[in-house]
Design a protein around this motif. Structure first.
Motif, PDB file in Angstrom:
ATOM      1  N   LEU A  16       0.749  -1.190  -0.061  1.00  0.00           N
ATOM      2  CA  LEU A  16       0.085   0.109  -0.123  1.00  0.00           C
ATOM      3  C   LEU A  16       0.922   1.061  -0.043  1.00  0.00           C
ATOM      4  O   LEU A  16       0.434   2.204  -0.734  1.00  0.00           O
ATOM      5  CB  LEU A  16      -0.832   0.066   1.265  1.00  0.00           C
ATOM      6  CG  LEU A  16      -2.141  -1.154   1.135  1.00  0.00           C
ATOM      7  CD1 LEU A  16      -2.843  -1.016   2.491  1.00  0.00           C
ATOM      8  CD2 LEU A  16      -2.947  -0.725   0.039  1.00  0.00           C
ATOM      9  N   THR A  30       2.062   2.612  -3.287  1.00  0.00           N
ATOM     10  CA  THR A  30       0.899   3.164  -3.952  1.00  0.00           C
ATOM     11  C   THR A  30       0.042   2.111  -4.830  1.00  0.00           C
ATOM     12  O   THR A  30      -0.560   2.534  -5.713  1.00  0.00           O
ATOM     13  CB  THR A  30       1.341   4.228  -4.900  1.00  0.00           C
ATOM     14  OG1 THR A  30       2.375   3.805  -6.032  1.00  0.00           O
ATOM     15  CG2 THR A  30       2.353   5.230  -4.068  1.00  0.00           C
ATOM     16  N   PRO A  88      -2.906  -0.094  -5.111  1.00  0.00           N
ATOM     17  CA  PRO A  88      -4.336   0.257  -4.678  1.00  0.00           C
ATOM     18  C   PRO A  88      -4.839  -1.098  -3.969  1.00  0.00           C
ATOM     19  O   PRO A  88      -4.439  -2.104  -4.160  1.00  0.00           O
ATOM     20  CB  PRO A  88      -5.061   0.386  -5.878  1.00  0.00           C
ATOM     21  CG  PRO A  88      -4.470   0.029  -6.982  1.00  0.00           C
ATOM     22  CD  PRO A  88      -3.087   0.164  -6.802  1.00  0.00           C
ATOM     23  N   TYR A  89      -5.862  -0.965  -2.908  1.00  0.00           N
ATOM     24  CA  TYR A  89      -6.211  -1.955  -2.103  1.00  0.00           C
ATOM     25  C   TYR A  89      -6.813  -2.997  -2.955  1.00  0.00           C
ATOM     26  O   TYR A  89      -6.202  -4.090  -2.674  1.00  0.00           O
ATOM     27  CB  TYR A  89      -7.613  -1.304  -1.365  1.00  0.00           C
ATOM     28  CG  TYR A  89      -6.921  -0.725  -0.183  1.00  0.00           C
ATOM     29  CD1 TYR A  89      -6.946  -1.299   1.013  1.00  0.00           C
ATOM     30  CD2 TYR A  89      -6.581   0.985  -0.102  1.00  0.00           C
ATOM     31  CE1 TYR A  89      -6.490  -0.513   2.060  1.00  0.00           C
ATOM     32  CE2 TYR A  89      -6.187   1.505   0.756  1.00  0.00           C
ATOM     33  CZ  TYR A  89      -6.170   0.791   1.840  1.00  0.00           C
ATOM     34  OH  TYR A  89      -5.961   1.474   3.167  1.00  0.00           O
ATOM     35  N   TRP A  90      -7.434  -2.911  -4.020  1.00  0.00           N
ATOM     36  CA  TRP A  90      -8.053  -3.983  -4.655  1.00  0.00           C
ATOM     37  C   TRP A  90      -6.896  -4.745  -5.302  1.00  0.00           C
ATOM     38  O   TRP A  90      -7.030  -6.221  -5.336  1.00  0.00           O
ATOM     39  CB  TRP A  90      -9.069  -3.596  -5.965  1.00  0.00           C
ATOM     40  CG  TRP A  90      -8.254  -2.764  -7.030  1.00  0.00           C
ATOM     41  CD1 TRP A  90      -8.276  -1.228  -7.077  1.00  0.00           C
ATOM     42  CD2 TRP A  90      -7.577  -3.219  -8.053  1.00  0.00           C
ATOM     43  NE1 TRP A  90      -7.481  -1.015  -8.243  1.00  0.00           N
ATOM     44  CE2 TRP A  90      -7.176  -1.972  -8.875  1.00  0.00           C
ATOM     45  CE3 TRP A  90      -7.504  -4.527  -8.491  1.00  0.00           C
ATOM     46  CZ2 TRP A  90      -6.432  -2.366 -10.019  1.00  0.00           C
ATOM     47  CZ3 TRP A  90      -6.685  -4.753  -9.757  1.00  0.00           C
ATOM     48  CH2 TRP A  90      -6.321  -3.624 -10.456  1.00  0.00           C
ATOM     49  N   TRP A 103      -8.392  -1.162   5.248  1.00  0.00           N
ATOM     50  CA  TRP A 103      -9.363  -0.475   4.578  1.00  0.00           C
ATOM     51  C   TRP A 103     -10.618   0.113   5.221  1.00  0.00           C
ATOM     52  O   TRP A 103     -10.990   1.097   4.796  1.00  0.00           O
ATOM     53  CB  TRP A 103      -9.877  -1.327   3.259  1.00  0.00           C
ATOM     54  CG  TRP A 103     -10.626  -0.754   2.355  1.00  0.00           C
ATOM     55  CD1 TRP A 103     -10.413   0.132   1.433  1.00  0.00           C
ATOM     56  CD2 TRP A 103     -12.171  -1.079   2.459  1.00  0.00           C
ATOM     57  NE1 TRP A 103     -11.597   0.444   0.761  1.00  0.00           N
ATOM     58  CE2 TRP A 103     -12.684  -0.510   1.353  1.00  0.00           C
ATOM     59  CE3 TRP A 103     -12.852  -1.971   3.098  1.00  0.00           C
ATOM     60  CZ2 TRP A 103     -14.152  -0.505   0.948  1.00  0.00           C
ATOM     61  CZ3 TRP A 103     -14.180  -2.086   2.896  1.00  0.00           C
ATOM     62  CH2 TRP A 103     -14.851  -0.900   1.994  1.00  0.00           C
ATOM     63  N   ALA A 144      -3.157   5.359  -1.858  1.00  0.00           N
ATOM     64  CA  ALA A 144      -3.629   4.318  -2.423  1.00  0.00           C
ATOM     65  C   ALA A 144      -5.069   4.544  -2.613  1.00  0.00           C
ATOM     66  O   ALA A 144      -5.968   5.243  -2.053  1.00  0.00           O
ATOM     67  CB  ALA A 144      -3.537   3.179  -1.168  1.00  0.00           C
ATOM     68  N   GLN A 145      -5.743   3.753  -3.367  1.00  0.00           N
ATOM     69  CA  GLN A 145      -7.261   3.898  -3.824  1.00  0.00           C
ATOM     70  C   GLN A 145      -8.031   3.440  -2.727  1.00  0.00           C
ATOM     71  O   GLN A 145      -8.362   2.112  -2.719  1.00  0.00           O
ATOM     72  CB  GLN A 145      -7.426   3.277  -5.291  1.00  0.00           C
ATOM     73  CG  GLN A 145      -6.647   3.968  -6.435  1.00  0.00           C
ATOM     74  CD  GLN A 145      -6.898   3.230  -7.755  1.00  0.00           C
ATOM     75  OE1 GLN A 145      -8.010   2.568  -7.887  1.00  0.00           O
ATOM     76  NE2 GLN A 145      -5.849   3.480  -8.627  1.00  0.00           N
ATOM     77  N   THR A 146      -8.653   3.846  -1.892  1.00  0.00           N
ATOM     78  CA  THR A 146      -9.520   3.471  -0.702  1.00  0.00           C
ATOM     79  C   THR A 146     -10.989   2.898  -1.291  1.00  0.00           C
ATOM     80  O   THR A 146     -11.748   2.341  -0.353  1.00  0.00           O
ATOM     81  CB  THR A 146      -9.319   4.308   0.444  1.00  0.00           C
ATOM     82  OG1 THR A 146     -10.136   5.468  -0.137  1.00  0.00           O
ATOM     83  CG2 THR A 146      -8.061   4.860   0.983  1.00  0.00           C
TER      84      THR A 146
END
Length: 391
Positions: A287, A290, A292-294, A346, A365-367
């Protein structure tokens, strides 16, 4: 006399005597306060004079500035690229990068003007043709700039040991090298692993297929071992910090940061150094890089499925499978803990309730892209698998 020279008077000079014009321009360049007049003369001989070979750095500087003054931004960009690529010590590497950056900017201005119906003077091609040609020049210049920045990174790393690499550091100032030259002459033989990864990023064609994956895996293992061998660093957490730092520069390049491979190596190290390991080490590292979570979830879950499907002795701490194919009950247990930690992180960040510095670290990161249903199903399966294994 100098005080009687004006743009108006210079514009009335006869056009049929090129040698007279060249002599006048030589004199103007020797008078610092009169140099701006060169741009106001409006004679065709100005461009001829500045482009005349052998062209000095001073004249090249004046030529691209002249083109900008005339609104010919694409021509200015080409001259700036020529200055950057010239061999010799007149221009250092940092200046070469500056010229390439200026060239990128001028290419973009030229493209914008063409699309706005304002092509550069003298251009007769269609708007679409001009825009396509300029876009190709822009891409080539951006690629050249990317490689030059890797060259600067190599030079900066070599400068830390001037007693060993003074000649190589100086050579990097003399010209722009190709990506292959940087790899074969500098980065790989000198074991500059960070720079090797940057080279893979700017040129994903350097190696191919399985060969690429094997080479990149070996480089990443070398990066992490280098950290572990450094007595001034703090083991596993220092590895995580280094991977996060590099990942932030390399992701999402699959050529330089193949996510399954990097994740599997981190899992291997977590098993090796179990006394230093804490849940969330792998997922938090990714994370902070950078990712993303998925993507972190998808990668860890894929590794879990492979590990859970592999029958190895329960007492085996270390996976025998290659990177990207970690296997065994202990590996599955570790990966389940990582995914649980990821899900918990998350939820905290999504709710805005994470009051630790980690929340700020993970802000990039894309939360909002976590596959909630898939995570819930995966966690349920982990519980079932763990129950069956314990029984």
């Amino acid at each position: 006399r100098a005080r009687t020279l004006t743009p108006s008077s210079l514009s009335r000079l006869p056009e049929d005597d090129a040698l007279f014009h060249y002599a006048l321009y030589d004199w103007l360049l020797s008078q610092a306060d009169l140099v701006p007049l060169l741009f106001e003369i409006g004679s065709r001989h100005v461009e001829e004079y500045l482009a005349l070979e052998p062209r000095t750095l001073e004249k090249s500087e004046m030529l691209w500035k002249y083109y900008v003054h005339e609104g010919r931004y694409a021509c200015a960009a080409l001259v700036q690229r020529q200055i950057a690529a010239a061999q010799g010590g007149d221009v250092g590497l940092a200046q070469r990068i500056e010229y390439l950056s200026l060239a990128v900017g001028n290419c973009k201005v030229a493209i914008d003007r063409v699309r706005a119906g304002k092509p550069q003077p003298g251009e007769e091609a269609s708007e679409e043709t001009l825009a396509n040609e300029l876009s190709q020049v822009l891409r080539a210049t951006e690629d050249q700039l990317d490689v030059a920045q890797v060259q600067l990174e190599i030079q900066q790393q070599l400068s830390h040991k001037p007693e060993l690499h003074a000649e190589l550091t100086a050579a990097l100032d003399q010209q722009l090298f190709t990506v292959s030259e940087l790899y074969e002459r500098f980065a790989e033989p000198l074991r500059l692993w960070d720079c090797v990864l940057l080279i893979f990023k700017v040129s994903s064609q350097h190696v191919h297929g399985d060969e690429q994956l094997a080479v990149v895996e070996e480089v990443w293992r070398s990066v992490m071992r280098q950290v572990l061998d450094d007595e001034q660093r703090t083991g596993l957490m220092a590895v995580g910090s280094r991977v996060a730092q590099l990942g932030a520069r390399l992701y999402p390049s699959n050529a330089a940061f193949p996510l399954p491979t990097v994740a599997a190596i981190l899992v291997d190290l977590a098993q090796e150094r179990v006394a230093e390991y804490s849940s969330g080490f792998v997922s938090d590292t990714l994370l902070q890089a950078t990712v993303p979570y998925w993507a972190v979830f998808d990668t860890l879950n894929t590794l879990y499925v492979r590990a859970a499907a592999t029958a190895t002795p329960a007492g085996s701490l270390r996976s025998r499978a290659p990177a990207g194919h970690a296997a065994g009950p202990r590996v599955a247990e570790l990966l389940a803990r990582e995914i649980a930690a990821l899900a918990s992180r998350w939820v905290d960040v999504a709710r805005g309730s994470a009051a630790t510095s980690m929340a700020d670290d993970l802000a990039g990161a894309q939360t909002d892209a976590m596959p909630v249903i898939a995570v819930d199903e995966a966690l349920s399966q982990y519980i079932i698998n763990a129950t069956l294994h314990n029984n």
